[in-house]
Design a protein around this motif. Structure first.
Motif, PDB file in Angstrom:
ATOM      1  N   PRO A 180       0.793  -1.043  -0.126  1.00 57.90           N
ATOM      2  CA  PRO A 180       0.209   0.072  -0.060  1.00 57.90           C
ATOM      3  C   PRO A 180       0.759   1.305   0.036  1.00 57.90           C
ATOM      4  N   SER A 181       2.091   1.144   0.699  1.00 58.28           N
ATOM      5  CA  SER A 181       2.809   2.362   0.931  1.00 58.28           C
ATOM      6  C   SER A 181       3.360   2.770  -0.583  1.00 58.28           C
ATOM      7  N   LEU A 182       3.878   1.795  -1.359  1.00 58.41           N
ATOM      8  CA  LEU A 182       4.317   1.843  -2.978  1.00 58.41           C
ATOM      9  C   LEU A 182       3.014   2.275  -3.817  1.00 58.41           C
ATOM     10  N   GLN A 183       1.933   1.685  -3.529  1.00 61.88           N
ATOM     11  CA  GLN A 183       1.036   1.816  -4.398  1.00 61.88           C
ATOM     12  C   GLN A 183       0.352   3.316  -4.446  1.00 61.88           C
ATOM     13  N   LYS A 184       0.396   3.889  -3.372  1.00 65.75           N
ATOM     14  CA  LYS A 184      -0.353   5.338  -3.205  1.00 65.75           C
ATOM     15  C   LYS A 184       0.503   6.453  -4.102  1.00 65.75           C
ATOM     16  N   PRO A 185       1.960   6.364  -3.865  1.00 68.22           N
ATOM     17  CA  PRO A 185       2.629   7.504  -4.685  1.00 68.22           C
ATOM     18  C   PRO A 185       2.326   7.246  -6.185  1.00 68.22           C
ATOM     19  N   PHE A 186       2.729   5.925  -6.315  1.00 68.30           N
ATOM     20  CA  PHE A 186       2.511   5.745  -8.013  1.00 68.30           C
ATOM     21  C   PHE A 186       1.187   6.072  -8.384  1.00 68.30           C
ATOM     22  N   SER A 187      -0.060   5.883  -7.644  1.00 68.90           N
ATOM     23  CA  SER A 187      -1.317   6.162  -8.235  1.00 68.90           C
ATOM     24  C   SER A 187      -1.312   7.687  -8.327  1.00 68.90           C
ATOM     25  N   GLN A 188      -0.939   8.416  -7.134  1.00 66.32           N
ATOM     26  CA  GLN A 188      -0.844   9.764  -7.261  1.00 66.32           C
ATOM     27  C   GLN A 188      -0.126  10.418  -8.437  1.00 66.32           C
ATOM     28  N   TYR A 189       0.942   9.730  -8.823  1.00 65.01           N
ATOM     29  CA  TYR A 189       1.754  10.058 -10.008  1.00 65.01           C
ATOM     30  C   TYR A 189       1.055  10.105 -11.162  1.00 65.01           C
ATOM     31  N   LEU A 190       0.659   8.883 -11.317  1.00 65.04           N
ATOM     32  CA  LEU A 190      -0.243   8.776 -12.681  1.00 65.04           C
ATOM     33  C   LEU A 190      -1.402   9.680 -12.750  1.00 65.04           C
ATOM     34  N   GLU A 191      -2.224   9.955 -11.786  1.00 66.39           N
ATOM     35  CA  GLU A 191      -3.069  10.881 -11.681  1.00 66.39           C
ATOM     36  C   GLU A 191      -2.610  12.256 -11.807  1.00 66.39           C
ATOM     37  N   ALA A 192      -1.583  12.563 -11.180  1.00 60.21           N
ATOM     38  CA  ALA A 192      -1.101  13.970 -11.801  1.00 60.21           C
ATOM     39  C   ALA A 192      -0.511  14.060 -13.151  1.00 60.21           C
TER      40      ALA A 192
END
Length: 403
Positions: free
Chosen positions: A328-340
């Motif tokens: 989960p800690s890895l998934q969150k920044p990658f998801s935010q990055y793709l959304e950005a």
């Protein structure tokens, strides 16, 4: 008497062979000692001496370049005259300026990728990994943007410096072929640059064969030893080197093409082999250019596009969440990055969202570290080259005194 004379000759021959073997052993030991001394000449061990030798080698190279240009001064003058004509055309106002600006933009864009390709392969194994740092991320950005925008017709400008979705949504269906066509120019130019970067080993070995002397390069010395000990090679790397050498020597054009068409860290050896066996220039360069700029680049490009396709990226991000503890800690920044990234494609000119700062910061630091290592390797290599000049000068003076 005849028997005694023959035995004396045999003893003399045996003694001469022993003396020759002892001399060869001493020479090998001296070369090994010199090599170890040169390899210790690096910035993190002897910074002052390394920088000093680097500056002296730079002056030597500039002097050699000046002399070469003076020998072909007619060609240099013709080139300067052509540049002057282009300069006048460039600064003269007229209806031709639209074509001039277009050609200038295309030329600089192509030269940028060719230069990155040369940096990636030049230096007999010491290169800047520009595919991972520049071309790969560019293809990945275009792939993500194409799926998000539903089109590859990004407005120019700001493309290629910045990717934004067109104001009118595209009606085309995004396919692998359409994305490959969008980045084909950059990929082929980068591949052509890597082919050009493979020429120094070829010319080095060719010049050495023509002059009858060994070139001043450790890779060539290893190549000579490999040719002598090919049948006794046991480890994987030695067998791979022998395989590359045999393929290039026996198959010719198609052997070079096969070696250039796949990721091959031993391709420097193919260039040395072709130069050593006097393979024609256009046979070597033509096969290398086709293999690297067309075959290999399409393979690498296809791999990046498939890896960063929309559905595959989303699956990878979702799979990260299933990793115990750290998922989960890895998934969150990658998801935010793709959304950005998606938001930035639809809102041109906005600042960088805070959610992508973490990944951007890491990538910038990785790029900085690799560039610094590349620059340090150039400084070390040139300093070691000058140290070798000094060693050869000392050995030649010793031979002169002995004679």
């Amino acid at each position: 008497m005849a028997a005694n004379g023959a035995s004396c000759e045999q003893r003399a021959g045996a003694k001469a062979r022993q003396n020759g073997n002892a001399a060869d052993a001493a020479a090998r030991e001296r070369r090994q000692k010199d090599k170890e001394g040169r390899l210790s000449l690096v910035l993190w061990k002897r910074p002052v001496t390394t920088l000093h030798y680097f500056l002296l080698e730079t002056l030597v190279k500039l002097k050699e370049l000046t002399l070469k240009l003076w020998r072909i001064r007619g060609t240099v003058l013709f080139f300067l005259a052509v540049c002057s004509v282009f300069s006048v055309t460039y600064y003269t106002e007229g209806t031709h300026q639209d074509y001039v600006r277009f050609l200038e933009k295309r030329f600089l864009w192509c030269a940028y990728w060719v230069g990155l390709g040369i940096l990636s392969s030049v230096g007999l194994g010491t290169g800047l990994h520009t595919f991972l740092l520049y071309l790969g991320p560019h293809i990945a950005s275009v792939t993500l943007a194409a799926y998000e925008c539903g089109s590859t017709d990004f407005p120019e400008p700001p493309y290629p410096d910045q990717i934004t979705c067109p104001q009118i949504p595209g009606s085309e269906s995004i396919t692998l072929w359409s994305i490959m066509s969008k980045v084909r120019l950059e990929a082929c130019m980068w591949g052509a640059g890597t082919a050009i970067g493979e020429l120094p080993p070829y010319f080095m070995a060719r010049a050495a064969r023509q002059s009858g002397t060994d070139p001043e390069d450790e890779d060539y010395e290893e190549f000579e030893e490999m040719l002598e000990q090919a049948e006794a090679a046991q480890d994987f790397v030695s067998r791979a080197k022998v395989g590359v050498q045999n393929m290039v020597q026996k198959v010719g054009f198609f052997g070079i093409l096969a070696c250039a068409s796949i990721p091959n860290p031993l391709f420097d050896l193919a260039g040395i082999t072709c130069g050593h066996f006097m393979v024609p220039f256009w046979t070597f360069f033509g096969a290398t250019l086709i293999g690297k700029a067309i075959v290999k680049m399409h393979i690498q490009k296809l791999f990046v596009i498939i890896t960063f396709s929309k559905h595959i990226v989303e699956q990878m991000v979702s799979l990260m969440g299933s990793v115990p503890r750290i998922g989960p800690s890895l998934q969150k920044p990658f998801s935010q990055y793709l959304e950005a990234q998606r938001n930035k494609l639809h809102h041109a000119g906005e600042g960088t969202p805070a959610s992508e700062n973490w990944l951007s910061w890491v990538f910038e630091k990785v790029v900085l570290v690799m560039v610094c290592y590349f620059v340090c390797s150039i400084v070390n290599s040139m300093a070691q080259s000058y140290a070798k000049r000094l060693q050869q000068q000392i050995h030649s003076e010793e031979k002169t005194k002995t004679k």
